[in-house]
Design an enzyme around this catalytic site. Structure first.
Site, PDB file in Angstrom:
ATOM      1  N   ASN A 158       0.829  -1.209   0.000  1.00 35.19           N
ATOM      2  CA  ASN A 158       0.000   0.000   0.000  1.00 35.19           C
ATOM      3  C   ASN A 158       0.868   1.265   0.000  1.00 35.19           C
ATOM      4  O   ASN A 158       0.608   2.200  -0.746  1.00 35.19           O
ATOM      5  CB  ASN A 158      -1.061  -0.004   1.126  1.00 35.19           C
ATOM      6  CG  ASN A 158      -0.478  -0.096   2.529  1.00 35.19           C
ATOM      7  OD1 ASN A 158       0.730  -0.089   2.732  1.00 35.19           O
ATOM      8  ND2 ASN A 158      -1.349  -0.199   3.519  1.00 35.19           N
ATOM      9  N   ASN A 166       3.689  -0.373   7.595  1.00 36.99           N
ATOM     10  CA  ASN A 166       4.412  -0.685   8.840  1.00 36.99           C
ATOM     11  C   ASN A 166       5.775  -1.305   8.541  1.00 36.99           C
ATOM     12  O   ASN A 166       6.763  -1.027   9.239  1.00 36.99           O
ATOM     13  CB  ASN A 166       3.603  -1.657   9.717  1.00 36.99           C
ATOM     14  CG  ASN A 166       2.377  -0.996  10.316  1.00 36.99           C
ATOM     15  OD1 ASN A 166       2.312   0.217  10.433  1.00 36.99           O
ATOM     16  ND2 ASN A 166       1.387  -1.815  10.685  1.00 36.99           N
ATOM     17  N   HIS A 239      -7.323  -2.376   9.282  1.00 38.49           N
ATOM     18  CA  HIS A 239      -6.261  -3.377   9.352  1.00 38.49           C
ATOM     19  C   HIS A 239      -5.996  -3.934  10.761  1.00 38.49           C
ATOM     20  O   HIS A 239      -5.946  -5.146  10.969  1.00 38.49           O
ATOM     21  CB  HIS A 239      -4.946  -2.756   8.861  1.00 38.49           C
ATOM     22  CG  HIS A 239      -5.021  -2.106   7.530  1.00 38.49           C
ATOM     23  ND1 HIS A 239      -4.891  -2.803   6.352  1.00 38.49           N
ATOM     24  CD2 HIS A 239      -5.199  -0.802   7.162  1.00 38.49           C
ATOM     25  CE1 HIS A 239      -4.976  -1.973   5.321  1.00 38.49           C
ATOM     26  NE2 HIS A 239      -5.170  -0.749   5.788  1.00 38.49           N
ATOM     27  N   ASP A 240      -5.719  -3.030  11.708  1.00 35.50           N
ATOM     28  CA  ASP A 240      -5.070  -3.461  12.950  1.00 35.50           C
ATOM     29  C   ASP A 240      -5.854  -4.445  13.822  1.00 35.50           C
ATOM     30  O   ASP A 240      -5.263  -5.373  14.392  1.00 35.50           O
ATOM     31  CB  ASP A 240      -4.635  -2.244  13.766  1.00 35.50           C
ATOM     32  CG  ASP A 240      -3.458  -1.518  13.129  1.00 35.50           C
ATOM     33  OD1 ASP A 240      -2.782  -2.122  12.275  1.00 35.50           O
ATOM     34  OD2 ASP A 240      -3.220  -0.354  13.485  1.00 35.50           O
TER      35      ASP A 240
HETATM   36  C1  BDR Z   1      -1.036  -0.105   8.664  1.00 42.32           C
HETATM   37  O1  BDR Z   1      -0.418   1.180   8.506  1.00 42.32           O
HETATM   38  C2  BDR Z   1      -1.065   2.121   9.312  1.00 42.32           C
HETATM   39  O2  BDR Z   1      -1.422   3.232   8.566  1.00 42.32           O
HETATM   40  C3  BDR Z   1      -2.258   1.450   9.946  1.00 42.32           C
HETATM   41  O3  BDR Z   1      -2.449   1.892  11.273  1.00 42.32           O
HETATM   42  C4  BDR Z   1      -1.941  -0.014   9.875  1.00 42.32           C
HETATM   43  O4  BDR Z   1      -1.235  -0.438  11.030  1.00 42.32           O
HETATM   44  C5  BDR Z   1      -1.737  -0.481   7.376  1.00 42.32           C
HETATM   45  O5  BDR Z   1      -0.850  -0.515   6.316  1.00 42.32           O
HETATM   46 CA    CA Z   2      -1.134   0.933  13.048  1.00 38.29          CA
END
Ligand code: BDR
Ligand code: CA
Length: 309
Positions: A158, A166, A239-240
């Protein structure tokens, strides 16, 4: 069965959802929250973590960890999470003080003071604190029950074509985490991209009609706009909480035991998580990859927790 967890995070709209899931689910015992520079600066994400814990009635030690990745400068993500890291909502004034320890020390102390095999680590931001904790006290590796981290992906990025945010933020720390001989599950974009806050999901949350559900509604309103503008998602991926859901109920995800390495020096591919899917490679790796998600049961879990708060 109640699971003891340490949440290492950079709140962040979806980190906030994971904290609410942790606070509202009866099977989660949060032992500590640590913060890391990621979505926003350490100062901002730490302020957000304290405000979220206050909002959710979560009275646990919270400590600030690393400001920046191990070997690189920090690049934050205001286009997705806003200038505050949590744009769209106002947080309550924290009712607790920040733990005076460095986040890395809080992680180490919590694990070393607990029975071996009882604490799961749930990293939701760049892996800087976790990599640093392994370097400082390698004993934690054999004492942690498992690591379920949000990050990476087998087939999609992404932040770049190859990398998830991350992992791209701190590939060197990621490499330490994937190389350590503990059970680590990469809960990446392959599954989290399906955990979308659709209009139906938001209707269910609104129907709870509580202060927390109103908060989530405002939180999501900003996140919908930013994800649409930046990544063209009609409904934003949350996501988290997926990484935490994997600890609460491992049947929500399908996982496969597969070797993973992270690219630290690629010309185009830095931060890429390379998963070896060649069927003839048999390896005693301790890395696992989430490959499928039961989206309905995931949202039942999250919405149930929000309703409990
Ligand atoms: C991750 O990156 C952060 O923007 C979000 O909190 C999530 O942990 C998704 O790519
Ligand atoms: Ca995060």
């Amino acid at each position: 069965m109640v699971k003891s967890v340490i949440l290492d995070c950079d709140p962040g709209h979806d980190d906030a959802m994971a904290i609410l899931l942790a606070a509202g689910h009866p099977d989660v015992h949060v032992r500590a929250i640590t913060t890391v520079g990621g979505n926003q600066t350490l100062e901002k994400v730490t302020r957000n973590a304290l405000g979220l814990a206050t909002l959710a009635g979560l009275n646990v030690p919270i400590a600030a960890g690393h400001e920046a990745p191990l070997d690189r400068p920090l690049v934050t993500s205001p286009e997705i999470h806003g200038e505050s890291g949590l744009d769209g909502v106002t947080l309550p004034k924290p009712t607790m003080d920040l733990d005076p320890r460095h986040g890395v020390n809080l992680i180490i102390d919590t694990i070393m003071e607990s029975e071996p095999g009882t604490i799961s680590l749930v990293p939701l931001g760049p892996l800087t604190n976790i990599g640093a904790a392994v370097q400082k006290e390698p004993e934690i590796v054999s004492r942690v029950a498992e690591v379920s981290l949000m990050g990476g992906g087998m087939s999609v990025g992404n932040a770049t074509a190859a990398a998830e945010f991350n992992i791209l933020t701190d590939p060197e720390a990621t490499s330490i985490v994937f190389s350590a001989p503990w059970k680590v599950t990469m809960v990446g974009l392959d599954v989290t991209h399906y955990a979308q806050a659709t209009p139906e999901v938001l209707d269910r949350i609104r129907a709870i009609n509580s202060p927390i559900s109103h908060f989530v509604n405002d939180l999501m309103a900003f996140f919908i706009q930013s994800n649409l503008a930046e990544q063209n998602f009609a409904a934003p991926p949350i996501h988290d909480p997926v990484a935490l859901a994997n600890i609460i109920d491992p049947t929500i995800l399908k996982t496969e035991r597969l070797p993973i390495v992270v690219e630290t020096q690629g010309e185009y591919t830095t931060g890429m998580t390379l998963v070896d899917r060649r069927p003839w490679i048999t390896s005693l790796t301790t890395t696992h990859v989430a490959t499928e998600i039961d989206v309905e049961r995931f949202w039942d879990l999250v919405i149930g927790a929000i309703a409990n708060l």
